[in-house]
Motif scaffolding. Structure first.
Motif, PDB file in Angstrom:
ATOM      1  N   GLY A 176       0.813  -1.215   0.000  1.00 17.33           N
ATOM      2  CA  GLY A 176       0.000   0.000   0.000  1.00 17.33           C
ATOM      3  C   GLY A 176       0.843   1.260   0.000  1.00 17.33           C
ATOM      4  N   SER A 177       2.036   1.149  -0.530  1.00 16.66           N
ATOM      5  CA  SER A 177       2.969   2.270  -0.577  1.00 16.66           C
ATOM      6  C   SER A 177       3.851   2.112  -1.807  1.00 16.66           C
ATOM      7  N   GLU A 178       4.202   3.232  -2.422  1.00 13.06           N
ATOM      8  CA  GLU A 178       5.074   3.195  -3.591  1.00 13.06           C
ATOM      9  C   GLU A 178       6.298   4.059  -3.348  1.00 13.06           C
ATOM     10  N   LYS A 179       7.400   3.719  -4.019  1.00 15.24           N
ATOM     11  CA  LYS A 179       8.581   4.571  -3.960  1.00 15.24           C
ATOM     12  C   LYS A 179       8.220   5.935  -4.534  1.00 15.24           C
ATOM     13  N   PRO A 180       8.677   6.984  -3.974  1.00 15.64           N
ATOM     14  CA  PRO A 180       9.729   7.128  -2.977  1.00 15.64           C
ATOM     15  C   PRO A 180       9.245   7.156  -1.524  1.00 15.64           C
ATOM     16  N   ASP A 181       7.992   6.810  -1.265  1.00 13.99           N
ATOM     17  CA  ASP A 181       7.475   6.804   0.100  1.00 13.99           C
ATOM     18  C   ASP A 181       8.304   5.887   0.988  1.00 13.99           C
ATOM     19  N   ALA A 232      10.641  -3.361   3.535  1.00 12.42           N
ATOM     20  CA  ALA A 232      11.734  -4.214   3.052  1.00 12.42           C
ATOM     21  C   ALA A 232      12.767  -4.441   4.156  1.00 12.42           C
ATOM     22  N   LEU A 233      13.113  -3.390   4.865  1.00 12.23           N
ATOM     23  CA  LEU A 233      14.071  -3.525   5.963  1.00 12.23           C
ATOM     24  C   LEU A 233      13.529  -4.458   7.041  1.00 12.23           C
ATOM     25  N   ALA A 234      12.269  -4.298   7.385  1.00 15.70           N
ATOM     26  CA  ALA A 234      11.663  -5.144   8.416  1.00 15.70           C
ATOM     27  C   ALA A 234      11.656  -6.609   8.001  1.00 15.70           C
ATOM     28  N   ARG A 235      11.310  -6.881   6.756  1.00 15.15           N
ATOM     29  CA  ARG A 235      11.275  -8.271   6.285  1.00 15.15           C
ATOM     30  C   ARG A 235      12.651  -8.920   6.303  1.00 15.15           C
ATOM     31  N   MET A 236      13.678  -8.111   6.097  1.00 16.35           N
ATOM     32  CA  MET A 236      15.038  -8.629   6.066  1.00 16.35           C
ATOM     33  C   MET A 236      15.730  -8.535   7.425  1.00 16.35           C
ATOM     34  N   SER A 237      15.061  -7.926   8.403  1.00 18.38           N
ATOM     35  CA  SER A 237      15.650  -7.692   9.727  1.00 18.38           C
ATOM     36  C   SER A 237      16.994  -6.984   9.610  1.00 18.38           C
ATOM     37  N   VAL A 238      16.993  -5.900   8.832  1.00 21.96           N
ATOM     38  CA  VAL A 238      18.208  -5.126   8.571  1.00 21.96           C
ATOM     39  C   VAL A 238      17.939  -3.666   8.917  1.00 21.96           C
ATOM     40  N   THR A 239      18.934  -3.012   9.484  1.00 22.90           N
ATOM     41  CA  THR A 239      18.823  -1.583   9.752  1.00 22.90           C
ATOM     42  C   THR A 239      19.247  -0.811   8.502  1.00 22.90           C
ATOM     43  N   PRO A 240      18.757   0.409   8.331  1.00 22.06           N
ATOM     44  CA  PRO A 240      19.072   1.172   7.121  1.00 22.06           C
ATOM     45  C   PRO A 240      20.566   1.351   6.866  1.00 22.06           C
ATOM     46  N   ASP A 241      21.352   1.467   7.934  1.00 20.13           N
ATOM     47  CA  ASP A 241      22.786   1.678   7.769  1.00 20.13           C
ATOM     48  C   ASP A 241      23.525   0.421   7.289  1.00 20.13           C
ATOM     49  N   HIS A 242      22.828  -0.698   7.229  1.00 19.02           N
ATOM     50  CA  HIS A 242      23.417  -1.945   6.722  1.00 19.02           C
ATOM     51  C   HIS A 242      22.764  -2.389   5.418  1.00 19.02           C
ATOM     52  N   HIS A 273      20.173   0.171  -1.666  1.00 18.77           N
ATOM     53  CA  HIS A 273      19.046   0.016  -2.590  1.00 18.77           C
ATOM     54  C   HIS A 273      19.555   0.352  -3.982  1.00 18.77           C
ATOM     55  N   VAL A 274      19.384  -0.578  -4.908  1.00 18.03           N
ATOM     56  CA  VAL A 274      19.788  -0.369  -6.293  1.00 18.03           C
ATOM     57  C   VAL A 274      18.530  -0.141  -7.115  1.00 18.03           C
ATOM     58  N   GLY A 275      18.499   0.949  -7.849  1.00 18.36           N
ATOM     59  CA  GLY A 275      17.352   1.246  -8.691  1.00 18.36           C
ATOM     60  C   GLY A 275      17.760   2.100  -9.868  1.00 18.36           C
ATOM     61  N   ASP A 276      16.875   2.213 -10.837  1.00 21.81           N
ATOM     62  CA  ASP A 276      17.224   2.927 -12.066  1.00 21.81           C
ATOM     63  C   ASP A 276      16.483   4.248 -12.251  1.00 21.81           C
ATOM     64  N   PHE A 277      15.728   4.682 -11.248  1.00 22.59           N
ATOM     65  CA  PHE A 277      15.045   5.973 -11.309  1.00 22.59           C
ATOM     66  C   PHE A 277      15.504   6.841 -10.142  1.00 22.59           C
ATOM     67  N   TYR A 278      16.169   7.931 -10.453  1.00 22.51           N
ATOM     68  CA  TYR A 278      16.696   8.801  -9.408  1.00 22.51           C
ATOM     69  C   TYR A 278      15.585   9.280  -8.473  1.00 22.51           C
ATOM     70  N   ALA A 279      14.529   9.831  -9.034  1.00 21.96           N
ATOM     71  CA  ALA A 279      13.467  10.430  -8.224  1.00 21.96           C
ATOM     72  C   ALA A 279      12.749   9.417  -7.342  1.00 21.96           C
ATOM     73  N   LEU A 280      12.689   8.182  -7.750  1.00 19.27           N
ATOM     74  CA  LEU A 280      12.018   7.152  -6.962  1.00 19.27           C
ATOM     75  C   LEU A 280      12.986   6.386  -6.078  1.00 19.27           C
ATOM     76  N   ASP A 281      14.055   5.908  -6.685  1.00 21.76           N
ATOM     77  CA  ASP A 281      14.965   5.005  -5.985  1.00 21.76           C
ATOM     78  C   ASP A 281      15.975   5.721  -5.101  1.00 21.76           C
ATOM     79  N   VAL A 282      16.680   6.676  -5.655  1.00 24.29           N
ATOM     80  CA  VAL A 282      17.694   7.386  -4.873  1.00 24.29           C
ATOM     81  C   VAL A 282      17.033   8.248  -3.799  1.00 24.29           C
ATOM     82  N   VAL A 283      16.064   9.043  -4.189  1.00 24.53           N
ATOM     83  CA  VAL A 283      15.384   9.916  -3.229  1.00 24.53           C
ATOM     84  C   VAL A 283      14.685   9.080  -2.149  1.00 24.53           C
ATOM     85  N   GLY A 284      14.019   8.026  -2.557  1.00 23.41           N
ATOM     86  CA  GLY A 284      13.321   7.179  -1.592  1.00 23.41           C
ATOM     87  C   GLY A 284      14.253   6.480  -0.628  1.00 23.41           C
ATOM     88  N   ALA A 285      15.327   5.900  -1.144  1.00 26.42           N
ATOM     89  CA  ALA A 285      16.288   5.206  -0.283  1.00 26.42           C
ATOM     90  C   ALA A 285      16.906   6.175   0.715  1.00 26.42           C
TER      91      ALA A 285
END
Length: 90
Positions: free
Chosen positions: A17-22, A29-39, A42-54
């Protein structure tokens, strides 16, 4: 024939119920992987969605720029997935 065999989990925007860059989709994704953001990266091909969102979620973004169109962007860029392995090892 999808990407499922290559990933531990897939986070689908329609299911979350959410889309990048939200931030919510990145947090899921972090919760499912049990990973903190600093570890995470995110690889993506859209700056406004992937880079800004990450970045908004505290995750290091990597822009997949195979055509070398975004040399002026302020992020790590790769032109192929083989480059990703070297970055992750470093």
């Amino acid at each position: 024939a999808g990407p499922e065999p290559f990933f531990q989990t897939l986070v689908i925007s329609a299911e979350v119920g959410s889309e990048k860059p939200d931030r919510a989709i990145f947090d899921e994704a972090l919760a499912r992987m049990s990973v903190t953001p600093d570890h995470a990266v995110h690889v993506g091909d859209f700056y406004a969605l992937d880079v800004v969102g990450a970045r908004g979620a505290g995750i290091t973004p990597i822009l997949f720029d195979a055509a070398d169109l975004f040399a002026d962007r302020d992020c790590i860029r790769i032109g192929s997935l083989s480059e990703l392995a070297g970055i992750l090892r470093a």
